[in-house]
Design a protein around this motif. Sequence first.
Motif, short mmCIF file in Angstrom:
data_model
loop_
_atom_site.label_atom_id
_atom_site.label_comp_id
_atom_site.label_asym_id
_atom_site.label_seq_id
_atom_site.Cartn_x
_atom_site.Cartn_y
_atom_site.Cartn_z
N GLU A 195 0.86 -1.19 0.00
CA GLU A 195 0.00 0.00 0.00
C GLU A 195 0.89 1.24 0.00
O GLU A 195 1.79 1.38 0.82
CB GLU A 195 -0.90 0.02 1.24
CG GLU A 195 -1.82 1.24 1.30
CD GLU A 195 -2.67 1.26 2.55
OE1 GLU A 195 -3.36 2.28 2.77
OE2 GLU A 195 -2.63 0.28 3.31
N ARG A 196 0.65 2.09 -0.96
CA ARG A 196 1.43 3.31 -1.06
C ARG A 196 0.77 4.38 -0.18
O ARG A 196 -0.38 4.75 -0.40
CB ARG A 196 1.49 3.79 -2.51
CG ARG A 196 2.34 5.03 -2.70
CD ARG A 196 2.43 5.40 -4.17
NE ARG A 196 3.26 6.59 -4.35
CZ ARG A 196 3.51 7.14 -5.53
NH1 ARG A 196 3.00 6.60 -6.64
NH2 ARG A 196 4.26 8.21 -5.62
N HIS A 197 1.52 4.88 0.79
CA HIS A 197 0.96 5.84 1.74
C HIS A 197 1.11 7.27 1.20
O HIS A 197 2.10 7.59 0.54
CB HIS A 197 1.68 5.73 3.09
CG HIS A 197 1.50 4.39 3.73
ND1 HIS A 197 0.33 3.99 4.32
CD2 HIS A 197 2.35 3.33 3.84
CE1 HIS A 197 0.46 2.76 4.79
NE2 HIS A 197 1.68 2.33 4.51
N PRO A 198 0.14 8.11 1.46
CA PRO A 198 0.22 9.50 0.98
C PRO A 198 1.31 10.27 1.70
O PRO A 198 1.65 10.00 2.85
CB PRO A 198 -1.17 10.06 1.31
CG PRO A 198 -1.65 9.22 2.45
CD PRO A 198 -1.11 7.84 2.21
N ILE A 199 1.88 11.25 0.97
CA ILE A 199 2.91 12.13 1.55
C ILE A 199 2.21 13.30 2.22
O ILE A 199 1.29 13.88 1.66
CB ILE A 199 3.86 12.63 0.45
CG1 ILE A 199 4.58 11.45 -0.20
CG2 ILE A 199 4.87 13.64 1.00
CD1 ILE A 199 5.42 11.81 -1.40
N PRO A 200 2.61 13.65 3.45
CA PRO A 200 1.97 14.78 4.14
C PRO A 200 2.03 16.05 3.29
O PRO A 200 3.06 16.34 2.66
CB PRO A 200 2.81 14.94 5.41
CG PRO A 200 3.41 13.60 5.63
CD PRO A 200 3.66 13.02 4.27
N PRO A 201 0.94 16.80 3.24
CA PRO A 201 0.88 18.01 2.39
C PRO A 201 1.99 19.00 2.66
O PRO A 201 2.49 19.65 1.74
CB PRO A 201 -0.50 18.60 2.73
CG PRO A 201 -1.29 17.48 3.27
CD PRO A 201 -0.33 16.56 3.95
N GLU A 202 2.43 19.14 3.94
CA GLU A 202 3.45 20.13 4.26
C GLU A 202 4.82 19.79 3.68
O GLU A 202 5.72 20.62 3.67
CB GLU A 202 3.57 20.31 5.78
CG GLU A 202 4.03 19.08 6.54
CD GLU A 202 2.88 18.17 6.97
OE1 GLU A 202 3.10 17.33 7.86
OE2 GLU A 202 1.76 18.34 6.42
N MET A 203 4.98 18.54 3.17
CA MET A 203 6.25 18.15 2.58
C MET A 203 6.33 18.48 1.09
O MET A 203 7.41 18.39 0.48
CB MET A 203 6.50 16.65 2.78
CG MET A 203 6.74 16.26 4.24
SD MET A 203 7.00 14.48 4.43
CE MET A 203 8.51 14.23 3.49
N HIS A 204 5.22 18.85 0.49
CA HIS A 204 5.20 19.12 -0.95
C HIS A 204 5.75 20.50 -1.26
O HIS A 204 5.50 21.47 -0.54
CB HIS A 204 3.76 19.03 -1.50
CG HIS A 204 3.30 17.62 -1.69
ND1 HIS A 204 3.61 16.87 -2.77
CD2 HIS A 204 2.54 16.82 -0.89
CE1 HIS A 204 3.06 15.67 -2.67
NE2 HIS A 204 2.40 15.61 -1.52
N VAL A 205 6.52 20.58 -2.35
CA VAL A 205 6.95 21.86 -2.86
C VAL A 205 5.73 22.60 -3.41
O VAL A 205 4.93 22.01 -4.16
CB VAL A 205 8.00 21.67 -3.98
CG1 VAL A 205 8.30 22.99 -4.68
CG2 VAL A 205 9.27 21.05 -3.41
N PRO A 206 5.53 23.86 -3.07
CA PRO A 206 4.37 24.61 -3.59
C PRO A 206 4.37 24.61 -5.12
O PRO A 206 5.40 24.85 -5.75
CB PRO A 206 4.58 26.01 -3.03
CG PRO A 206 5.42 25.83 -1.82
CD PRO A 206 6.33 24.67 -2.13
N GLU A 207 3.23 24.33 -5.70
CA GLU A 207 3.09 24.31 -7.16
C GLU A 207 2.74 25.70 -7.65
O GLU A 207 1.57 26.04 -7.87
CB GLU A 207 2.04 23.28 -7.57
CG GLU A 207 2.46 21.84 -7.25
CD GLU A 207 1.53 20.81 -7.86
OE1 GLU A 207 0.65 21.20 -8.66
OE2 GLU A 207 1.69 19.63 -7.56
N LEU A 208 3.76 26.51 -7.84
CA LEU A 208 3.55 27.88 -8.31
C LEU A 208 3.32 27.94 -9.81
O LEU A 208 2.83 28.94 -10.32
CB LEU A 208 4.78 28.73 -7.95
CG LEU A 208 5.12 28.83 -6.46
CD1 LEU A 208 6.35 29.69 -6.26
CD2 LEU A 208 3.95 29.37 -5.66
N TYR A 209 3.68 26.90 -10.54
CA TYR A 209 3.57 26.91 -12.00
C TYR A 209 2.72 25.75 -12.48
O TYR A 209 2.67 24.71 -11.83
CB TYR A 209 4.97 26.82 -12.64
CG TYR A 209 5.87 27.94 -12.19
CD1 TYR A 209 5.82 29.17 -12.80
CD2 TYR A 209 6.76 27.74 -11.13
CE1 TYR A 209 6.65 30.21 -12.38
CE2 TYR A 209 7.58 28.78 -10.70
CZ TYR A 209 7.52 30.01 -11.34
OH TYR A 209 8.34 31.01 -10.93
#
Length: 303
Positions: A289-303
Amino acid sequence: MDDSLSDLDRIKDEIADSFDEELEMEMDESRLEALLDDLSDHPDREALDRRLYFRELFRLQHELVVLQDWVQKQGLKVAVLFEGRDSAGKGGAIKRITQRLNPRVCRVVALPAPSERERTQWYFQRYVPHLPAAGEIVLFDRSWYNRAGVERVMGFCTEEECEEFFRSVPEFERMLVRSGIILVKYWFSITDEEQQFRFQMRIHDPLKQWKLSPMDVESRRRWEDYTRAKEDMLERTHIAEAPWWVVEAVDKKKARLNCIAHLLTQIPYQEVARPEVVLPARVRHADYERHPIPPEMHVPELY
């Protein structure tokens, strides 16, 4: 008026060349061909010249990949020296050579000014650890010839040290060649006017200002001193075992293509047969099972 138009055209070419560098890094050949096919009927000569440049660049880079495989398979040792005045285009040519090669096979050596300890060593000592082992291509962005150029002109070495360099370097290079190293030496040649233009472009381009050091600025004032030093260097270090090759570099694109095409002639090579690569089926497990990555770890998608 004509001179102003000419300068404007050169500025446009310089800016376009900066964009070309990014295009070359991002576009693969098929995508580039599709783009350039749209320009096939374009009446502007510049578009046609760029089309030819890209096609030849990709063709030559494909040959460099073949050469790389041959060097690795045969265990060859290749050292290529790039010398020339500041802004002569050495770095641009090196970038096109390495662009599609394996950095584990082809690497660039650009040494900083020597440390206090290195200044007390045998002059060639700090370059020796960077020489190629079997299966390697090493590109020296400036080399031991600093002694005959910037060090001599700027007074960083004595005339006695320079004379000792001229006595030693032919024997040093013959020793390298006898040891099995393929040594190729390039001098990138530009005119006084072209260097002036390129320096002005660097001054006014915030993305390139870092390339213009106080030493570069001083080199403009000492153009004639550098010319005399260059002529002396070429005359006294052009030996049969490791001759100098002069690249006319006023036109950057032509210089890159001519340099790469010539380099390919200096090392006889053949295409190495590669085994067919077949991707195996991915192993799947019912309990995976692939676990989701916490949102705060994502690089902001500015583009």
